[in-house]
Scaffold this active site. Structure first.
Site, PDB file in Angstrom:
ATOM      1  N   HIS B 115       0.880  -1.171   0.000  1.00  0.00           N
ATOM      2  CA  HIS B 115       0.000   0.000   0.000  1.00  0.00           C
ATOM      3  C   HIS B 115       0.918   1.222   0.000  1.00  0.00           C
ATOM      4  O   HIS B 115       2.030   1.161   0.525  1.00  0.00           O
ATOM      5  CB  HIS B 115      -0.834  -0.043   1.282  1.00  0.00           C
ATOM      6  CG  HIS B 115      -1.875   1.023   1.377  1.00  0.00           C
ATOM      7  ND1 HIS B 115      -1.587   2.308   1.780  1.00  0.00           N
ATOM      8  CD2 HIS B 115      -3.211   0.991   1.170  1.00  0.00           C
ATOM      9  CE1 HIS B 115      -2.702   3.017   1.795  1.00  0.00           C
ATOM     10  NE2 HIS B 115      -3.702   2.242   1.429  1.00  0.00           N
ATOM     11  N   ASP B 192       3.178  -3.783   7.856  1.00  0.00           N
ATOM     12  CA  ASP B 192       1.885  -3.136   7.660  1.00  0.00           C
ATOM     13  C   ASP B 192       0.816  -4.208   7.865  1.00  0.00           C
ATOM     14  O   ASP B 192       0.608  -5.063   7.006  1.00  0.00           O
ATOM     15  CB  ASP B 192       1.828  -2.554   6.247  1.00  0.00           C
ATOM     16  CG  ASP B 192       0.419  -2.151   5.829  1.00  0.00           C
ATOM     17  OD1 ASP B 192      -0.491  -2.184   6.683  1.00  0.00           O
ATOM     18  OD2 ASP B 192       0.227  -1.822   4.650  1.00  0.00           O
ATOM     19  N   GLN B 195      -4.410  -5.022   6.867  1.00  0.00           N
ATOM     20  CA  GLN B 195      -5.380  -5.983   6.310  1.00  0.00           C
ATOM     21  C   GLN B 195      -5.255  -7.352   6.977  1.00  0.00           C
ATOM     22  O   GLN B 195      -5.808  -8.336   6.485  1.00  0.00           O
ATOM     23  CB  GLN B 195      -5.160  -6.138   4.798  1.00  0.00           C
ATOM     24  CG  GLN B 195      -5.274  -4.854   4.002  1.00  0.00           C
ATOM     25  CD  GLN B 195      -6.690  -4.308   3.953  1.00  0.00           C
ATOM     26  OE1 GLN B 195      -7.659  -4.994   4.297  1.00  0.00           O
ATOM     27  NE2 GLN B 195      -6.827  -3.068   3.533  1.00  0.00           N
ATOM     28  N   LYS B 218     -10.526  -0.437  10.140  1.00  0.00           N
ATOM     29  CA  LYS B 218     -10.661  -1.618   9.291  1.00  0.00           C
ATOM     30  C   LYS B 218     -11.003  -2.857  10.114  1.00  0.00           C
ATOM     31  O   LYS B 218     -11.137  -3.949   9.579  1.00  0.00           O
ATOM     32  CB  LYS B 218      -9.370  -1.856   8.508  1.00  0.00           C
ATOM     33  CG  LYS B 218      -9.093  -0.782   7.448  1.00  0.00           C
ATOM     34  CD  LYS B 218      -7.953  -1.195   6.573  1.00  0.00           C
ATOM     35  CE  LYS B 218      -7.258  -0.035   5.902  1.00  0.00           C
ATOM     36  NZ  LYS B 218      -7.999   0.530   4.767  1.00  0.00           N
ATOM     37  N   CYS B 355      -4.843   2.722  -3.684  1.00  0.00           N
ATOM     38  CA  CYS B 355      -3.617   3.244  -3.054  1.00  0.00           C
ATOM     39  C   CYS B 355      -2.466   2.245  -3.197  1.00  0.00           C
ATOM     40  O   CYS B 355      -1.633   2.123  -2.297  1.00  0.00           O
ATOM     41  CB  CYS B 355      -3.836   3.592  -1.591  1.00  0.00           C
ATOM     42  SG  CYS B 355      -5.185   4.726  -1.338  1.00  0.00           S
TER      43      CYS B 355
END
Lengths: 140, 401
Positions: B115, B192, B195, B218, B355
């Site tokens: 991302h 990261d 997700q 999220k 993104c």
């Protein structure tokens, strides 16, 4: 007619498949402006040749959705031969139309009036505007 | 077919609305909304400084949230820093650690799957420190493998900035193995996890990651609150980059000192309501069990995949995604044309580059449509989505696309 049918009019599809004045020129007398929309991948360049205060020629290269490609194509057809002042007036009226703002309805938008369906799709206003915004900047 | 027990907890799903955009942001259950409202209605006061009951209570809830999150990912309380979200967390590490520790002799390793928030901060660090930014070669259709990682890492690698689950492809990256190899090369690993946390159990100690970032919104929490986990010894060494209220000790005209982590990294008034809401979201997910979440959504995803695999005119770029993310296009139809068809049916998907431009370049496409399946989705909704995909293909074909 559904909102969607009203958006995807035949003329728009025709321009999408056969974009007019497509392909850029390597000529510094043309004023060139490129706008990319990084969120959707649209990439549009408009080149304008002004002579004697008139739009003598206009070229475009557009990658993106059908609305952005077709609106770039229609733009070039309409603007050729217009005085700079008329071109600005028409572009302003068009941009107000697609954003559902008030505009001078006495201004003839010619074929560009088929994009009136865009106002029902706020998420697509950018698609219909991008080439016209790029064009306006070439007149400055 | 299993009945969905959770959909009723989400007030936004009270009518003709089909939400498949959870990778962008998740919906919020009523109890999260209530806990944000509870702070705003009953407890509005600043934390850490008010000498009255409401402020004490707000401070308590804010710190309880930190504890809940620490437990959720198996960290120590002081290793949890609240931020604005994943983007802020990852940028903080790049600025506070990257800019001060890297030099022209060093290498940063990342991937085209990232991302923008996981890669742009390091492009910036590389341009300022002259460190070399390198990309791990992806395996088709767009995966990071141990083999490719081993090839890319060198003794110059100081930082590995990488996703746990890609927001476009939805594949789980073998983080544990990557961290093990990276540490042998004396590189730190920044993950990261935006997700990941809502789909798979995360144990930062077992993974041995150095930094781990994720967002509240999220994972059923509010917007404006996120988390950065950092190993204690690293957080002790890193200096704050924001200065202001509450993080200081001993302020003089020309100097000041700061408190220990996490307070030294939380200058100014933090998103208190957001932190309190996030605790409720984590509790909600923990009560269900992330394993259960994963099991239910996986079944739903497989049900979807079975129905769409044979549809002519549908291109899916990431078959067998690990996080129920499906990235696709309708053949010959730009994604922004297709998205309007779905939007007219009240189906929320995402169109564009999400993104993550570099992975679109890798896939050699301009843009895509993306859907995500999460706990509030149902089998009936999948049926409707599949029907709409078929209708859309016919519709655009008839138009001449």
């Amino acid at each position: 007619m559904s909102n969607l049918d009203n958006l995807y009019r035949e003329i728009i599809m025709e321009h999408y498949k056969n974009p007019r004045n497509h392909g850029l020129v390597d000529n510094e007398n043309y004023k060139s402006n490129r706008i990319k929309n990084p969120s959707c991948g649209d990439d549009i360049t408009v080149q304008t040749l002004i002579e004697d205060n008139k739009v003598k020629d206009i070229k475009q290269e557009a990658t993106g959705c059908s609305i952005s490609v077709a609106s770039a194509s229609v733009l070039t057809e309409i603007m050729k031969g217009k005085t700079v002042e008329d071109a600005k007036r028409i572009a302003d009226a068009y941009l107000n139309m697609v954003t559902n703002k008030e505009y001078d309805q006495s201004i003839d938008l010619e074929e560009a009036s088929v994009f009136s369906g865009v106002k029902k799709f706020p998420a697509r206003i950018k698609c219909a505007s991008i080439a016209w915004v790029a064009f306006k900047d070439t007149l400055e | 077919m299993i009945e969905n027990k959770w959909k009723q907890d989400f007030p936004q799903l009270n009518g003709d609305f089909y939400y498949f955009d959870s990778a962008a942001t998740s919906l919020k259950p009523e109890i999260v909304i209530n806990s944000v409202n509870y702070y705003n209605r009953e407890l509005s006061s600043n934390i850490n400084r008010g000498m009255y009951d409401k402020s004490q209570k707000a401070t308590e809830l804010y710190e309880e949230s930190r504890k809940t999150i620490a437990k959720f990912i198996n960290a120590k309380n002081d290793e949890i820093i609240f931020t604005r979200g994943t983007t802020a967390s990852l940028n903080f590490v790049a600025s506070a650690y990257g800019l001060t520790n890297l030099t022209a002799d060093d290498e940063i390793l990342t991937s085209e799957l990232e991302h923008h928030s996981s890669v742009l901060p390091w492009i910036n660090v590389a341009s300022k420190t002259k460190a070399k930014l390198k990309y791990i070669e992806l395996e088709k259709p767009g995966k990071i493998t141990i083999e490719a990682f081993k090839k890319a890492i060198t003794n110059k690698t100081k930082v590995v900035a990488i996703n746990y689950v890609s927001n476009v492809m939805g594949y789980i990256v073998p983080i544990k193995e990557i961290v093990e190899i990276a540490h042998k090369h004396n590189a730190i690993v920044i993950v990261d996890g935006a997700q990941a946390v809502q789909h798979i159990p995360v144990d930062v100690k077992a993974l041995d990651v150095d930094f781990f970032a994720f967002s509240g919104h999220k994972m059923l929490g509010p917007t404006g609150i996120g988390v950065l986990y950092g190993k204690q010894e690293l957080l002790e060494k890193i200096k704050p980059i924001e200065f202001g209220g509450d993080m200081t000790i001993d302020v003089e005209k020309n100097s000041f000192g700061w408190k220990v982590s996490p307070t030294k990294f939380e200058a100014g008034t933090m998103p208190i309501a957001g932190a309190i809401g996030l605790k409720t979201a984590v509790d909600y997910l923990t009560n269900i069990g992330i394993d259960k979440v994963s099991e239910y959504t996986k079944d739903l995803y497989n049900y979807f995949l079975n129905q769409v695999e044979m549809i002519k005119g549908l291109i899916i770029y990431n078959p067998n995604s690990d996080a129920n993310i499906f990235t696709f296009n309708l053949e010959n139809v730009p994604s922004h044309d297709a998205i309007s068809f779905f939007a007219e049916k009240n189906i929320a998907l995402r169109a564009g580059q999400h993104c993550a431009k570099l992975i679109h370049d890798y896939l050699n496409i301009n843009a895509s449509l993306r859907g995500t399946i999460y706990i509030y989705n149902t089998y009936e909704e999948i049926d409707f989505l599949v029907e709409t995909i078929k209708e859309a293909i016919d519709y655009f074909k008839k138009l001449g696309f």
